[in-house]
Scaffold this active site. Structure first.
Site, PDB file in Angstrom:
ATOM      1  N   GLU A 113       7.335  14.816   2.803  1.00 52.19           N
ATOM      2  CA  GLU A 113       6.116  15.123   2.410  1.00 52.19           C
ATOM      3  C   GLU A 113       5.471  16.242   3.232  1.00 52.19           C
ATOM      4  OE1 GLU A 113       1.619  13.160   3.259  1.00 52.19           O
ATOM      5  OE2 GLU A 113       3.278  11.741   2.630  1.00 52.19           O
ATOM      6  N   ARG A 167      -2.176  20.437   6.128  1.00 51.90           N
ATOM      7  CA  ARG A 167      -3.000  20.539   7.204  1.00 51.90           C
ATOM      8  C   ARG A 167      -2.984  21.874   8.282  1.00 51.90           C
ATOM      9  NH1 ARG A 167      -2.278  14.645  10.419  1.00 51.90           N
ATOM     10  NH2 ARG A 167      -2.615  13.052   8.493  1.00 51.90           N
ATOM     11  N   LYS A 223      -1.105   4.689  -0.821  1.00 54.43           N
ATOM     12  CA  LYS A 223      -0.959   5.022   0.619  1.00 54.43           C
ATOM     13  C   LYS A 223      -1.713   4.212   1.229  1.00 54.43           C
ATOM     14  CE  LYS A 223      -1.242   8.842   3.851  1.00 54.43           C
ATOM     15  NZ  LYS A 223      -1.194  10.098   3.912  1.00 54.43           N
TER      16      LYS A 223
END
Length: 209
Positions: free
Chosen positions: A42, A46, A129
């Protein structure tokens, strides 16, 4: 029809979560992860170069790559256009979930409460998640949520260290564990790809029955 996240992860129970500040390091990072046995990763959105990192990993071809920290419909669209096979969000956002469904990619929304989990389940997201897992209470919190919602599967992420891995993997409600312990900011800064490979291999070995 949208493919389920479990199929996209190719059965892997370890999801490396990568925040890569320098896109030029991506090729060596991908090689290290693949050499350690990783099957998926993943890439968090950011950093300014996240799309380039994602594109490079996708082009490598050795990993199933998804996008993380996806906060908006636009980010979801850009991630999928770049080649992301799945999308992960830190929270539950109806627009992100809806757009991923339209695009035909699995989406894993983040939840931190029973209310958010109920919203996710109502929207058809049966894998969520748990984030941030450790600050929320770790495995105790996960088990507390799993008890009234046995149909839910979890990918706990956030604050998880190598030492936590075995206990999470032993829980039947856990589909996979997400974390950055095998490729930390320090590893990337030092260019310690041998250690990334070693930690990845160790984690994958522990996740195999």
């Amino acid at each position: 029809m949208t493919t389920e996240i479990g199929s996209v992860l190719r059965g892997s129970r370890i999801l490396p979560v990568l925040t890569v500040p320098d896109p030029d390091t991506t090729h060596r990072l991908t090689e290290a992860l693949a050499a350690g046995g990783a099957r998926c990763a993943e890439v968090t959105f950011r950093t300014p170069g996240a799309e380039r990192v994602l594109a490079t990993m996708v082009a490598h071809g050795g990993l199933t790559v998804g996008a993380g920290t996806v906060l908006t419909r636009d980010q979801a669209e850009r991630a999928v256009a770049t080649g992301a096979r799945f999308v992960v969000s830190p929270g539950y956002d109806e627009d992100v979930v809806a757009r991923c469904r339209e695009l035909g990619v699995p989406v894993v929304p983040g939840i931190a409460t029973a209310t958010e989990l109920m919203r996710a389940l109502r929207a058809g997201c049966h894998t969520v998640k748990l984030f941030p897992a450790e600050p929320l209470g770790g495995l105790r919190m996960l088990r507390a949520l799993a008890a009234p919602f046995p149909q839910a599967r979890f990918i706990p992420t956030g604050g998880i260290e190598n030492s936590h891995l075995d206990s999470y993997l032993a829980d039947p409600a856990v589909l996979a564990v997400g974390g950055s312990w095998m490729a930390t900011a320090t590893h990337l800064e030092r260019g310690d790809y041998a250690e990334i490979r070693r930690l990845t291999a160790e984690s994958l070995d522990r996740s195999t029955p």
